[in-house]
Design a protein around this motif. Structure first.
Motif, mmCIF file in Angstrom:
data_model
loop_
_atom_site.group_PDB
_atom_site.id
_atom_site.type_symbol
_atom_site.label_atom_id
_atom_site.label_comp_id
_atom_site.label_asym_id
_atom_site.label_seq_id
_atom_site.Cartn_x
_atom_site.Cartn_y
_atom_site.Cartn_z
ATOM 1 N N CYS A 1 0.804 -1.233 0.000
ATOM 2 C CA CYS A 1 0.000 0.000 0.000
ATOM 3 C C CYS A 1 0.834 1.280 0.000
ATOM 4 N N LYS A 2 2.168 1.157 0.120
ATOM 5 C CA LYS A 2 3.125 2.266 0.033
ATOM 6 C C LYS A 2 3.171 3.174 1.261
ATOM 7 N N VAL A 3 2.552 2.801 2.384
ATOM 8 C CA VAL A 3 2.656 3.599 3.600
ATOM 9 C C VAL A 3 4.112 3.577 4.069
ATOM 10 N N VAL A 4 4.601 4.733 4.535
ATOM 11 C CA VAL A 4 5.969 4.882 5.021
ATOM 12 C C VAL A 4 5.916 5.092 6.534
ATOM 13 N N VAL A 5 6.800 4.400 7.257
ATOM 14 C CA VAL A 5 6.902 4.558 8.706
ATOM 15 C C VAL A 5 8.367 4.796 9.051
ATOM 16 N N ILE A 6 8.612 5.805 9.888
ATOM 17 C CA ILE A 6 9.946 6.042 10.429
ATOM 18 C C ILE A 6 9.867 5.760 11.922
ATOM 19 N N THR A 7 10.694 4.825 12.402
ATOM 20 C CA THR A 7 10.696 4.449 13.817
ATOM 21 C C THR A 7 12.037 4.799 14.450
ATOM 22 N N GLU A 8 11.971 5.149 15.725
ATOM 23 C CA GLU A 8 13.170 5.470 16.482
ATOM 24 C C GLU A 8 14.065 4.231 16.630
ATOM 25 N N THR A 9 13.453 3.073 16.866
ATOM 26 C CA THR A 9 14.186 1.817 16.985
ATOM 27 C C THR A 9 14.140 1.106 15.640
ATOM 28 N N ASN A 10 15.282 0.641 15.178
ATOM 29 C CA ASN A 10 15.359 -0.047 13.897
ATOM 30 C C ASN A 10 14.648 -1.398 13.996
ATOM 31 N N GLN A 11 13.454 -1.495 13.423
ATOM 32 C CA GLN A 11 12.655 -2.714 13.519
ATOM 33 C C GLN A 11 13.182 -3.833 12.638
ATOM 34 N N PHE A 12 14.021 -3.513 11.673
ATOM 35 C CA PHE A 12 14.624 -4.551 10.840
ATOM 36 C C PHE A 12 15.705 -5.308 11.618
ATOM 37 N N LEU A 13 16.399 -4.605 12.511
ATOM 38 C CA LEU A 13 17.446 -5.235 13.326
ATOM 39 C C LEU A 13 16.937 -5.696 14.691
ATOM 40 N N TYR A 14 16.006 -4.953 15.279
ATOM 41 C CA TYR A 14 15.534 -5.230 16.643
ATOM 42 C C TYR A 14 14.014 -5.338 16.706
ATOM 43 N N GLY B 1 16.427 6.753 2.015
ATOM 44 C CA GLY B 1 16.550 7.968 2.811
ATOM 45 C C GLY B 1 15.266 8.770 2.700
ATOM 46 N N VAL B 2 14.553 8.925 3.809
ATOM 47 C CA VAL B 2 13.235 9.561 3.776
ATOM 48 C C VAL B 2 13.209 10.752 4.728
ATOM 49 N N ILE B 3 12.753 11.876 4.229
ATOM 50 C CA ILE B 3 12.529 13.062 5.055
ATOM 51 C C ILE B 3 11.027 13.302 5.094
ATOM 52 N N MET B 4 10.496 13.448 6.307
ATOM 53 C CA MET B 4 9.057 13.608 6.487
ATOM 54 C C MET B 4 8.793 14.898 7.264
ATOM 55 N N TYR B 5 7.759 15.631 6.872
ATOM 56 C CA TYR B 5 7.319 16.837 7.568
ATOM 57 C C TYR B 5 5.925 16.558 8.112
ATOM 58 N N THR B 6 5.747 16.638 9.427
ATOM 59 C CA THR B 6 4.459 16.311 10.029
ATOM 60 C C THR B 6 4.328 16.919 11.420
ATOM 61 N N LYS B 7 3.104 17.014 11.905
ATOM 62 C CA LYS B 7 2.840 17.378 13.294
ATOM 63 C C LYS B 7 2.318 16.182 14.075
ATOM 64 N N SER B 8 2.295 15.017 13.448
ATOM 65 C CA SER B 8 1.787 13.803 14.092
ATOM 66 C C SER B 8 2.933 12.838 14.356
ATOM 67 N N ILE B 9 3.395 12.833 15.593
ATOM 68 C CA ILE B 9 4.460 11.930 16.013
ATOM 69 C C ILE B 9 3.934 11.147 17.207
ATOM 70 N N GLY B 10 3.974 9.829 17.100
ATOM 71 C CA GLY B 10 3.476 8.987 18.180
ATOM 72 C C GLY B 10 4.610 8.286 18.901
ATOM 73 N N THR B 11 4.251 7.522 19.927
ATOM 74 C CA THR B 11 5.220 6.727 20.674
ATOM 75 C C THR B 11 4.620 5.371 20.968
ATOM 76 N N ILE B 12 5.396 4.327 20.728
ATOM 77 C CA ILE B 12 4.981 2.964 21.060
ATOM 78 C C ILE B 12 5.999 2.409 22.043
ATOM 79 N N PRO C 1 10.259 -2.266 21.365
ATOM 80 C CA PRO C 1 9.198 -1.324 20.960
ATOM 81 C C PRO C 1 9.742 -0.284 19.975
ATOM 82 N N TRP C 2 8.842 0.302 19.202
ATOM 83 C CA TRP C 2 9.236 1.284 18.186
ATOM 84 C C TRP C 2 9.851 2.536 18.784
ATOM 85 N N GLY C 3 9.399 2.964 19.947
ATOM 86 C CA GLY C 3 9.760 4.282 20.456
ATOM 87 C C GLY C 3 8.945 5.324 19.702
#
Length: 149
Positions: free
Chosen positions: A91-104, A124-135, A108-110
């Motif tokens: 579906c092409k959704v992009v997610v940037i996580t604080e913790t590298n989910q491919f390695l760990y 290499g992805v640059i995202m501009y948003t006001k929606s930042i969550g924490t897991i 949790p994502w952080g």
């Protein structure tokens, strides 16, 4: 009079014991706070929903290298998150996580941010948003909707 003092001491002791047992049980529960709003000093917190890919049961995430999340609209210079970027191959959704989910994947994502450009992004992805969550748990219903490959 002496029996009344003993009875009173017994009642007080039992209430203290019962109170400490109840407070321990209440402390064991995990409480998640959810707030909605914009504050320039902290990222916006939005409710999370159970995530599933519209093209399958899970988002099948492929690595897209490093990711940077800036708070606000382009050309914001307020960097709020650096981490690992992944994109769902379906579906092409992009997610940037604080913790590298491919390695760990067992951590949790952080902090995280999502975006759906509708097309394949480069490395290499640059995202501009006001929606930042924490897991903070690997059992988070939102995080369980993603498979990192």
């Amino acid at each position: 009079m002496k029996k009344l003092k003993i009875l009173l001491a017994l009642v007080i002791s039992l209430s203290l014991i019962l109170g400490s047992i109840l407070s321990v049980n209440a402390a064991d529960e995990q409480i998640t706070e959810i707030g909605i709003g914009i504050d320039d000093s902290v990222p916006k917190i939005e409710p999370k929903y159970i995530s599933s890919c519209p093209n399958g049961s899970y988002h099948l995430m492929r690595g897209k290298g490093s990711g940077w999340v800036y708070y606000g609209a382009y050309p914001s210079k307020v960097l709020r998150l650096t981490g690992q970027a992944g994109q769902c191959e379906n579906c092409k959704v992009v997610v940037i996580t604080e913790t590298n989910q491919f390695l760990y994947p067992s951590l949790p994502w952080g902090k995280y941010a999502t975006w759906n450009p509708g097309y394949e992004v480069g490395i290499g992805v640059i995202m501009y948003t006001k929606s930042i969550g924490t897991i903070t748990t690997v059992n988070d219903p939102f995080a369980l909707g993603f498979k990192w490959k």
